[in-house]
Write a protein that holds these residues in place. Structure first.
Motif, PDB file in Angstrom:
ATOM      1  N   ARG A   1       0.308  -1.182   0.351  1.00 24.01           N
ATOM      2  CA  ARG A   1       0.086  -0.133   0.464  1.00 24.01           C
ATOM      3  C   ARG A   1       0.596   1.421  -0.140  1.00 24.01           C
ATOM      4  NH1 ARG A   1      -4.195   0.549   4.577  1.00 24.01           N
ATOM      5  NH2 ARG A   1      -4.254  -1.542   4.953  1.00 24.01           N
TER       6      ARG A   1
ATOM      7  N   ARG B   1       2.118   4.971   0.777  1.00 24.84           N
ATOM      8  CA  ARG B   1       2.767   5.510   2.164  1.00 24.84           C
ATOM      9  C   ARG B   1       2.668   7.155   2.134  1.00 24.84           C
ATOM     10  NH1 ARG B   1       5.629   0.906   4.606  1.00 24.84           N
ATOM     11  NH2 ARG B   1       4.314  -1.044   4.427  1.00 24.84           N
TER      12      ARG B   1
ATOM     13  N   LEU C   1     -12.573 -13.992  14.731  1.00 23.87           N
ATOM     14  CA  LEU C   1     -11.543 -14.211  15.307  1.00 23.87           C
ATOM     15  C   LEU C   1     -11.229 -15.986  16.066  1.00 23.87           C
ATOM     16  CD1 LEU C   1      -9.450 -11.542  15.718  1.00 23.87           C
ATOM     17  CD2 LEU C   1      -9.215 -12.992  13.552  1.00 23.87           C
TER      18      LEU C   1
ATOM     19  N   VAL D   1     -11.713 -18.819  13.618  1.00 21.18           N
ATOM     20  CA  VAL D   1     -10.266 -19.588  13.262  1.00 21.18           C
ATOM     21  C   VAL D   1      -9.684 -20.538  14.269  1.00 21.18           C
ATOM     22  CG1 VAL D   1      -8.393 -18.291  12.223  1.00 21.18           C
ATOM     23  CG2 VAL D   1     -10.511 -17.021  11.912  1.00 21.18           C
TER      24      VAL D   1
ATOM     25  N   PRO E   1      -4.271 -11.532  23.516  1.00 24.19           N
ATOM     26  CA  PRO E   1      -4.227 -10.748  22.641  1.00 24.19           C
ATOM     27  C   PRO E   1      -5.154  -9.163  21.667  1.00 24.19           C
ATOM     28  CG  PRO E   1      -3.287 -12.462  22.192  1.00 24.19           C
ATOM     29  CD  PRO E   1      -4.282 -12.939  23.217  1.00 24.19           C
TER      30      PRO E   1
ATOM     31  N   TRP F   1       0.203  -3.517  16.123  1.00 26.55           N
ATOM     32  CA  TRP F   1      -0.420  -4.210  15.295  1.00 26.55           C
ATOM     33  C   TRP F   1      -1.367  -3.303  15.208  1.00 26.55           C
ATOM     34  CZ3 TRP F   1      -4.594  -5.553  17.338  1.00 26.55           C
ATOM     35  CH2 TRP F   1      -4.817  -5.811  19.089  1.00 26.55           C
ATOM     36  N   ARG F   2      -2.144  -2.255  15.813  1.00 25.32           N
ATOM     37  CA  ARG F   2      -3.497  -1.299  15.795  1.00 25.32           C
ATOM     38  C   ARG F   2      -3.604  -0.858  14.724  1.00 25.32           C
ATOM     39  NH1 ARG F   2      -5.787   1.392  20.990  1.00 25.32           N
ATOM     40  NH2 ARG F   2      -3.647   1.528  21.331  1.00 25.32           N
ATOM     41  N   ASP F   3      -4.305  -1.294  13.437  1.00 25.07           N
ATOM     42  CA  ASP F   3      -4.298  -0.238  12.847  1.00 25.07           C
ATOM     43  C   ASP F   3      -5.314   0.503  13.120  1.00 25.07           C
ATOM     44  OD1 ASP F   3      -4.410   0.173   9.714  1.00 25.07           O
ATOM     45  OD2 ASP F   3      -5.488  -1.133   8.874  1.00 25.07           O
TER      46      ASP F   3
ATOM     47  N   LEU G   1      -6.816 -12.734   9.669  1.00 24.45           N
ATOM     48  CA  LEU G   1      -5.493 -12.768  10.098  1.00 24.45           C
ATOM     49  C   LEU G   1      -6.264 -12.016  11.459  1.00 24.45           C
ATOM     50  CD1 LEU G   1      -3.338 -11.846   6.830  1.00 24.45           C
ATOM     51  CD2 LEU G   1      -4.091 -13.650   7.822  1.00 24.45           C
ATOM     52  N   PHE G   2      -5.030 -12.811  12.429  1.00 23.45           N
ATOM     53  CA  PHE G   2      -4.630 -12.175  13.818  1.00 23.45           C
ATOM     54  C   PHE G   2      -3.817 -11.247  13.606  1.00 23.45           C
ATOM     55  CE2 PHE G   2      -5.360 -17.069  14.499  1.00 23.45           C
ATOM     56  CZ  PHE G   2      -6.367 -16.600  15.760  1.00 23.45           C
ATOM     57  N   PRO G   3      -4.198  -9.723  13.966  1.00 24.48           N
ATOM     58  CA  PRO G   3      -3.878  -8.469  13.678  1.00 24.48           C
ATOM     59  C   PRO G   3      -2.150  -8.310  14.130  1.00 24.48           C
ATOM     60  CG  PRO G   3      -5.746  -8.760  15.113  1.00 24.48           C
ATOM     61  CD  PRO G   3      -5.795  -9.548  14.167  1.00 24.48           C
ATOM     62  N   TRP G   4      -2.339  -9.416  15.352  1.00 31.55           N
ATOM     63  CA  TRP G   4      -1.159  -8.536  16.263  1.00 31.55           C
ATOM     64  C   TRP G   4      -0.332  -9.780  15.909  1.00 31.55           C
ATOM     65  CZ3 TRP G   4      -6.067  -9.913  18.044  1.00 31.55           C
ATOM     66  CH2 TRP G   4      -5.494 -11.708  18.230  1.00 31.55           C
TER      67      TRP G   4
ATOM     68  N   TYR H   1       7.230 -11.981   2.432  1.00 28.98           N
ATOM     69  CA  TYR H   1       6.340 -10.965   3.540  1.00 28.98           C
ATOM     70  C   TYR H   1       6.166 -11.220   4.652  1.00 28.98           C
ATOM     71  CZ  TYR H   1       4.310  -7.409   0.039  1.00 28.98           C
ATOM     72  OH  TYR H   1       4.241  -6.079  -0.774  1.00 28.98           O
TER      73      TYR H   1
ATOM     74  N   LEU I   1       2.993  -7.055   8.490  1.00 24.56           N
ATOM     75  CA  LEU I   1       1.915  -7.374  10.206  1.00 24.56           C
ATOM     76  C   LEU I   1       1.086  -6.817   9.046  1.00 24.56           C
ATOM     77  CD1 LEU I   1       2.635  -4.907  12.909  1.00 24.56           C
ATOM     78  CD2 LEU I   1       2.277  -7.456  12.992  1.00 24.56           C
TER      79      LEU I   1
ATOM     80  N   LYS J   1      -2.063  -5.272   9.289  1.00 25.24           N
ATOM     81  CA  LYS J   1      -2.859  -3.874   8.589  1.00 25.24           C
ATOM     82  C   LYS J   1      -1.524  -2.957   7.600  1.00 25.24           C
ATOM     83  CE  LYS J   1       0.027  -0.937  11.924  1.00 25.24           C
ATOM     84  NZ  LYS J   1       0.443   0.217  13.011  1.00 25.24           N
ATOM     85  N   HIS J   2      -0.287  -3.906   6.960  1.00 28.74           N
ATOM     86  CA  HIS J   2      -0.470  -3.329   5.926  1.00 28.74           C
ATOM     87  C   HIS J   2       0.100  -3.930   4.966  1.00 28.74           C
ATOM     88  CE1 HIS J   2       2.700  -2.176   9.242  1.00 28.74           C
ATOM     89  NE2 HIS J   2       2.387  -0.928   8.632  1.00 28.74           N
ATOM     90  N   LEU J   3      -1.342  -4.878   4.761  1.00 27.45           N
ATOM     91  CA  LEU J   3      -1.582  -5.890   3.539  1.00 27.45           C
ATOM     92  C   LEU J   3      -3.229  -5.104   2.557  1.00 27.45           C
ATOM     93  CD1 LEU J   3      -1.724  -9.319   4.760  1.00 27.45           C
ATOM     94  CD2 LEU J   3       0.294  -7.644   2.974  1.00 27.45           C
TER      95      LEU J   3
END
Lengths: 293, 244
Positions: A29, A31, A187, A190, A208, A285-287, B84-87, B120, B124, B126-128
């Motif tokens: 993506r 940036r 989740l 999964v 998590p 990791w949070r978006d 996907l698990f984001p962490w 890849y 993480l 979030k970057h996909l």
């Protein structure tokens, strides 16, 4: 309707697509947008200093020009004087006493809340059993506990620590139990397809996923701990910032009261910033809008 | 070819409402089957029953002659969203299994290469992009070497071009890994391009409405007239079955 009726340059059959086009969705993506945001944020971060600095300068001027009576609202420079008159050791002693109480009370309350919140968040029957009672206890104002704690535990350290622990308990409890309860079912599915046991599910997925909510609870718990600490020290203490506040009131020294207030603000901000730094590392990791690189 | 999967659902209800009734389905080993049907006809529910995510039904499901009830590593699931698990990093997401280890696995890298995302590993989620995330989901679905892979509208959330690429990717990895596929889709083009057979479910709970063999040779080109004709036939048969 059919693919062949559309223009061939618009919808190239895949088998004949160029390698570049075939990999179009593989490019990371862009940036550029995020970078401009970051640049703006960096350039405006100093703005946070503006209100306190302007307020201090304005206050100093107002007091010096005689617009405000000095004995009611001392100038910032007077506070610095008070601070130095109190002496290094005395100030550190008060700050250390208060901080230590907060540290112990918060650690006890937050740890207990973590255990209870996890139990309530993971087990529905326990939630039904305990949650209503906790919600009711949460509604009790901090000062209402003080007489009871004094009756039960005397005027020593114990009632102060317990009061602070009570303050820390509820926000953390709420953050943990709500965070676990609100984990995305998708989740969890999964994880179930991966064959995880319920303990592994809790450890590797539920906690998590609940971490953002837990961290919010921990930060709220810490800030409430500072508040409850002052409530505890206002009653019966011989050292600490709450004692400094009482002392200032009894001796009619607004400068002492304000010094204590400023120290509380600095300590509260400092401890919250430390937690926030930790939170941001933990939740990289949070978006979110904030965490966009 | 021998049958890999036998499904017979006597009845599946949500409260008072029957979702599936007297439904029988056979899937041969190595086959790619598409399930189509009106929205709400129970396609996704059927997949969830086969996957073992929902065990509250009457009937039986047999994988290679053995009854399955509940989740088994032999059946994998790829969802509509990548989930996907984001962490976790991309590699950790793919290697996510019951063992709990986060060791670097050569298979993870091989799978990433296969879905076109080599390098890849440490990214993480979030970057996909959406398409990339779904590629990772496909790699994760294959990681545990399932014999049967269930897909629930796997490409419905991505744009048309990405969808075509992902369809081609699916065809490629499925034949490479020799996995049997049962896929729910709303997209008739997708059903025709990918499947060996298309199973049409009735809007009213009941037996399978229609089964259409897609006897086109592979690789299938999207601008092939035969493909278009098959698609039209499928459309008519769906229409006749009142499944649209």
């Amino acid at each position: 309707m059919s693919l062949t009726t559309t223009s061939p340059d618009l919808e190239p059959p895949l088998s004949r697509a160029t390698p570049e086009a075939a990999n179009a969705d593989l490019r990371p993506r862009t940036r550029t947008h995020g970078q401009t945001q970051r640049g703006e944020r960096r350039s405006t971060a100093w703005l946070g200093w503006l209100p306190p600095v302007l307020m201090l300068l304005g206050l100093e001027g107002a007091v010096r020009l005689g617009w405000v009576p000095r004995h009611l609202l001392p100038a910032p420079s007077d506070l610095m004087l008070t601070l130095s008159q109190l002496g290094h050791e005395v100030v550190i002693q008060h700050v250390a006493a208060s901080s230590l109480r907060v540290l112990i009370g918060f650690t006890c309350g937050a740890s207990l809340a973590l255990l209870v919140g996890a139990a309530v968040g993971l087990r529905k029957p326990l939630e039904h059993l305990l949650d209503p009672s906790f919600q009711a206890l949460r509604a009790i104002p901090s000062l209402a506990w003080v007489p009871l704690l004094l009756l039960w535990l005397g005027i020593d350290e114990a009632p102060k620590i317990v009061l602070i622990a009570i303050g820390a308990f509820f926000p953390v409890y709420l953050g943990v139990s709500a965070g676990l309860r609100d984990v995305d079912r998708k989740l969890v599915e999964v994880a179930r397809m991966a064959g995880l046991s319920s303990t592994a599910l809790a450890r590797r997925v539920l906690f998590p996923a609940a971490m953002p909510s837990i961290m919010t609870g921990v930060r709220n718990g810490l800030s409430l701990s500072w508040m409850f600490m002052v409530a505890a020290e206002l009653i019966a203490a011989t050292k600490g910032l709450g004692y400094l506040l009482t002392d200032g009131r009894e001796t009619g020294r607004a400068d002492l009261v304000l010094t204590a207030i400023v120290l509380l603000a600095v300590l509260g901000k400092f401890s919250d910033s430390a937690l926030r730094w930790w939170e941001q590392r933990l939740l990289r990791w949070r978006d979110t809008f904030e965490s966009q690189p | 070819m021998p049958d890999l999967l036998h499904v017979h659902i006597q009845s599946k209800r949500y409260g008072d409402r029957a979702v599936l009734q007297d439904l029988a389905l056979r899937v041969r080993a190595g086959e790619l089957i598409s399930l189509v049907g009106a929205s709400g006809c129970g396609k996704s529910t059927l997949l969830r029953l086969i996957a073992g995510l929902d065990t509250d039904f009457q009937g039986d499901i047999q994988l290679d002659g053995h009854a399955v009830r509940g989740i088994t590593p032999e059946i994998g699931f790829i969802f509509q969203e990548a989930r996907l698990f984001p962490w976790l990093t991309v590699a950790q997401n793919i290697g996510f299994d019951a063992s709990g280890g986060t060791r670097p696995d050569a298979r993870v890298s091989a799978l990433l290469d296969e879905v076109g995302l080599g390098g890849y590993e440490d990214a993480l989620p979030k970057h996909l992009s959406g398409g990339q995330a779904q590629r990772v989901a496909i790699a994760r679905g294959l990681f545990r070497r399932p014999r049967l892979l269930l897909l629930d509208e796997p490409f419905s959330a991505v744009d048309a071009f990405t969808r075509m690429k992902l369809q081609d990717l699916l065809t490629r990895v499925v034949s490479h890994h020799g996995v049997t596929v049962l896929m729910v889709t709303h997209d008739l083009d997708e059903a025709v391009v990918l499947s060996d057979r298309v199973v049409v479910l009735d809007a009213v709970p009941g037996p399978v409405c229609d089964v259409m063999d897609i006897a086109l040779p592979r690789p299938r080109l999207r601008d092939d007239d035969a493909l278009t004709r098959t698609r039209t036939t499928l459309f008519r048969r769906l229409h006749e079955a009142h499944a649209l």
